[in-house]
Scaffold this motif. Structure first.
Motif, PDB file in Angstrom:
ATOM      1  N   LEU A   1      14.460 -10.152  -0.796  1.00 40.51           N
ATOM      2  CA  LEU A   1      13.301  -9.314  -1.096  1.00 40.51           C
ATOM      3  C   LEU A   1      12.292 -10.064  -1.958  1.00 40.51           C
ATOM      4  O   LEU A   1      11.080 -10.006  -1.707  1.00 40.51           O
ATOM      5  N   LEU A   2      12.773 -10.782  -2.958  1.00 39.81           N
ATOM      6  CA  LEU A   2      11.866 -11.539  -3.830  1.00 39.81           C
ATOM      7  C   LEU A   2      11.157 -12.653  -3.058  1.00 39.81           C
ATOM      8  O   LEU A   2       9.969 -12.916  -3.284  1.00 39.81           O
ATOM      9  N   ILE A   3      11.880 -13.293  -2.136  1.00 40.65           N
ATOM     10  CA  ILE A   3      11.245 -14.312  -1.297  1.00 40.65           C
ATOM     11  C   ILE A   3      10.182 -13.668  -0.418  1.00 40.65           C
ATOM     12  O   ILE A   3       9.067 -14.195  -0.267  1.00 40.65           O
ATOM     13  N   GLY A   4      10.498 -12.503   0.168  1.00 41.31           N
ATOM     14  CA  GLY A   4       9.526 -11.792   1.004  1.00 41.31           C
ATOM     15  C   GLY A   4       8.273 -11.405   0.230  1.00 41.31           C
ATOM     16  O   GLY A   4       7.156 -11.545   0.722  1.00 41.31           O
ATOM     17  N   ILE A   5       8.469 -10.917  -0.991  1.00 36.46           N
ATOM     18  CA  ILE A   5       7.318 -10.565  -1.841  1.00 36.46           C
ATOM     19  C   ILE A   5       6.489 -11.807  -2.141  1.00 36.46           C
ATOM     20  O   ILE A   5       5.256 -11.782  -2.095  1.00 36.46           O
TER      21      ILE A   5
ATOM     22  N   ILE B   1       8.196  -2.558   1.060  1.00 39.68           N
ATOM     23  CA  ILE B   1       8.013  -3.015  -0.321  1.00 39.68           C
ATOM     24  C   ILE B   1       7.164  -4.284  -0.366  1.00 39.68           C
ATOM     25  O   ILE B   1       6.229  -4.399  -1.160  1.00 39.68           O
ATOM     26  N   THR B   2       7.506  -5.269   0.490  1.00 40.92           N
ATOM     27  CA  THR B   2       6.779  -6.540   0.447  1.00 40.92           C
ATOM     28  C   THR B   2       5.332  -6.381   0.905  1.00 40.92           C
ATOM     29  O   THR B   2       4.420  -6.968   0.320  1.00 40.92           O
ATOM     30  N   VAL B   3       5.122  -5.560   1.932  1.00 42.07           N
ATOM     31  CA  VAL B   3       3.755  -5.357   2.409  1.00 42.07           C
ATOM     32  C   VAL B   3       2.967  -4.493   1.422  1.00 42.07           C
ATOM     33  O   VAL B   3       1.752  -4.628   1.301  1.00 42.07           O
ATOM     34  N   PHE B   4       3.656  -3.628   0.675  1.00 38.71           N
ATOM     35  CA  PHE B   4       3.004  -2.902  -0.425  1.00 38.71           C
ATOM     36  C   PHE B   4       2.430  -3.908  -1.433  1.00 38.71           C
ATOM     37  O   PHE B   4       1.281  -3.784  -1.877  1.00 38.71           O
ATOM     38  N   CYS B   5       3.235  -4.906  -1.781  1.00 38.59           N
ATOM     39  CA  CYS B   5       2.770  -5.942  -2.712  1.00 38.59           C
ATOM     40  C   CYS B   5       1.609  -6.728  -2.108  1.00 38.59           C
ATOM     41  O   CYS B   5       0.639  -7.075  -2.801  1.00 38.59           O
TER      42      CYS B   5
ATOM     43  N   MET C   1      -2.216  -6.721  -3.727  1.00 34.96           N
ATOM     44  CA  MET C   1      -2.966  -7.926  -4.063  1.00 34.96           C
ATOM     45  C   MET C   1      -4.267  -7.993  -3.262  1.00 34.96           C
ATOM     46  O   MET C   1      -5.319  -8.368  -3.785  1.00 34.96           O
ATOM     47  N   ASN C   2      -4.192  -7.597  -1.995  1.00 37.04           N
ATOM     48  CA  ASN C   2      -5.371  -7.553  -1.140  1.00 37.04           C
ATOM     49  C   ASN C   2      -6.417  -6.610  -1.722  1.00 37.04           C
ATOM     50  O   ASN C   2      -7.623  -6.914  -1.766  1.00 37.04           O
ATOM     51  N   PHE C   3      -5.958  -5.451  -2.207  1.00 40.06           N
ATOM     52  CA  PHE C   3      -6.838  -4.474  -2.834  1.00 40.06           C
ATOM     53  C   PHE C   3      -7.535  -5.061  -4.060  1.00 40.06           C
ATOM     54  O   PHE C   3      -8.751  -4.914  -4.244  1.00 40.06           O
TER      55      PHE C   3
END
Length: 507
Positions: A288-292, A424-428, A432-434
């Motif tokens: 998960l951390l790698i994906g984020i 979760i990762t796409v939320f992050c 950031m995109n926002f």
């Protein structure tokens, strides 16, 4: 969901029906016509489902050309901050849409999720088109973002679960191709409408409403598309999963693939609902951390400062509004061409070296934009140099960074957690995109183009170091193999830790 003991085994189905199905499939497995039919069907599924990516691209790209017209005093009268708010509010909605969409797709299925968001795309697009104030526009952009976020999580996962391992890279990154195609269409329509109807007060409304057409196509097309076989298997519906696989694989391979999926489900005990408690598992937390991290690096390049505000950047360098809108078509065109190149390279070169090279190229491009903006300020050549460098930047971004980002998001997570983890990762990613979309016009207005891009250069260097240290290679490995490799690393880690503890205890 059920316990392991309740996992249906399709070997218990009536032998006559199973033998009949196998016989029919085996007689045609080697038929060129049947092989062609399977390929066509898989490509049709890919084409229809990736209209979600097309909508993502169009709805994020159209604001690039619409903002100058929305900003007029007789329209929405936007300030630098409200420009950022209108552009980025979609991404705020997308951040939450990614989480909600991931959960919904795990519970109700990938297909049903895509069908639902197609209707949201239609309603929200019409809401934005007829917005009478900044507040109304921001509200509908947030709703539109919910659909964008849900689609961006569900479509790559859906394609990854349908694609054979050897061509998964190509199929999943078709979604990225459709995203940049949507942006190219947005830039093209923006330029055409601005140069033919620019004197009309509400020209920006025409730019926005075009997105209803692909939304309708997505909804109609998904009615005829089957559910993901891996999702069906995760719900214990093995017979239906086999039926779908036999439509897109040879019969023997369909059985082998279903057995591998079933084995993974049984090994994981994954016939229970995925929850946030599953993230406590060390190997899942590491993935998960790698994906984020991968998701964050895609945005830290500053790509969406160009995709959302390319017209403003080119105007600042010396182009007129109409010329800047036409220049943006070059940005959209190179994005499409670069994505084609990226798709061709992904399953040949590998994910990790492509991501590393892409980040190196984007960082150098932004560094050059910052330097030339200072050295050639006021020069008649500057606008063309800036345009050329933004094209170079997007060649690296869309040809390497973005395709790898979305592909790896769909590859590295365990089956039962794929929707939740990608959420979760796409939320992050969208958060950031926002922030980039909201703050870029403010920073641009306060500090200028060069200083703002130098910030992205520093962030690019951090991203390169992250990829070199932590990102694994997933090329040519099945989704089940990737998961087992992380589990093996976890076992080796704990085995080593036990030895160290035992050694210390004996000292």
């Amino acid at each position: 969901m059920k316990n392991n003991e309740d996992v249906p085994d399709f070997s218990n189905q009536s032998s006559s029906s199973m033998n009949k199905a196998s016989a029919l499939a085996d007689t045609s497995a080697g038929s060129p016509k049947q092989k062609f039919s399977r390929k066509v069907f898989l490509r049709l599924i890919t084409f229809v489902s990736t209209f979600g990516g097309l909508l993502y691209g169009y709805d994020t790209g159209v604001v690039n050309g619409a903002l100058p017209f929305m900003s007029r005093e007789d329209q929405l009268n936007l300030t630098p901050f409200t420009k950022g708010l209108v552009a980025s509010s979609l991404l705020l909605g997308a951040a939450f849409g990614a989480v909600l969409g991931g959960r919904f797709s795990d519970r109700k299925g990938r297909r049903k999720t895509i069908l639902s968001v197609a209707l949201i795309f239609i309603a929200a697009t019409l809401g934005c088109t007829f917005a009478s104030s900044v507040g109304v526009m921001v509200f509908w952009r947030i709703v539109l973002g919910l659909a964008v976020g849900a689609t961006s999580v569900t479509v790559p996962a859906f394609l990854a679960e349908l694609a054979p391992a050897e061509s998964r890279g190509k199929l999943v990154t078709i979604n990225e191709l459709m995203i940049v195609t949507g942006q190219l269409l947005a830039y093209t329509f923006n330029a055409v409408l601005a140069n033919t109807m620019g004197e009309m007060a509400h020209v920006w409304r025409y730019m926005l409403v075009v997105a209803t057409l692909p939304a309708v196509i997505l909804w109609l097309g998904m009615i005829f598309v089957p559910e993901s076989p891996r999702w069906l298997a995760s719900k214990g519906r093995f017979g239906q999963a086999l039926s779908v696989l036999q439509k897109i694989r040879k019969n023997e391979r369909a059985h082998e693939e279903l057995n591998a999926i079933k084995q993974t489900i049984e090994e994981e005990g994954k016939v229970k609902k995925a929850t946030f408690k599953d993230i406590k598992l060390p190997h899942v937390r590491r993935i998960l951390l790698i994906g984020i991290g991968i998701a964050m690096t895609q945005q830290l390049t500053g790509v969406n400062s160009i995709m959302y505000y390319g017209t403003e950047i080119l105007k600042d360098s010396g182009f007129s509004t109409q010329a800047a809108l036409i220049g943006n078509i070059a940005n959209g065109l190179i994005s499409v061409i670069a994505t084609f190149v990226g798709i061709a390279l992904l399953d040949r070169v590998g994910r990790r070296p492509m991501l590393f090279t892409g980040l190196l190229g984007t960082t150098i491009s932004l560094l050059l934009i910052g330097i030339f903006s200072i050295a050639l300020k006021g020069s008649s050549a500057l606008p063309f140099i800036i345009l050329g460098l933004t094209v170079l930047f997007l060649a690296f971004q869309q040809g390497a960074v973005s395709p790898v980002t979305w592909l790896m998001q769909s590859e590295i997570f365990p089956l039962h957690l794929r929707g939740l983890a990608m959420g979760i990762t796409v939320f992050c990613l969208f958060t950031m995109n926002f922030l980039v979309g909201l703050l870029f016009p403010v920073l641009f207005n306060a500090f200028g183009l060069s200083s703002t891009f130098f910030i992205f250069v520093a962030l690019g260097i951090v991203s390169i170091l992250f990829v070199k240290r932590y990102v694994p290679e997933t090329k040519g490995r099945s989704l089940e193999e990737i998961e087992r490799s992380f589990q093996k690393k976890e076992k080796r880690y704990f085995a080593g830790k036990k030895k160290v503890l035992a050694k210390n205890a004996n000292i």
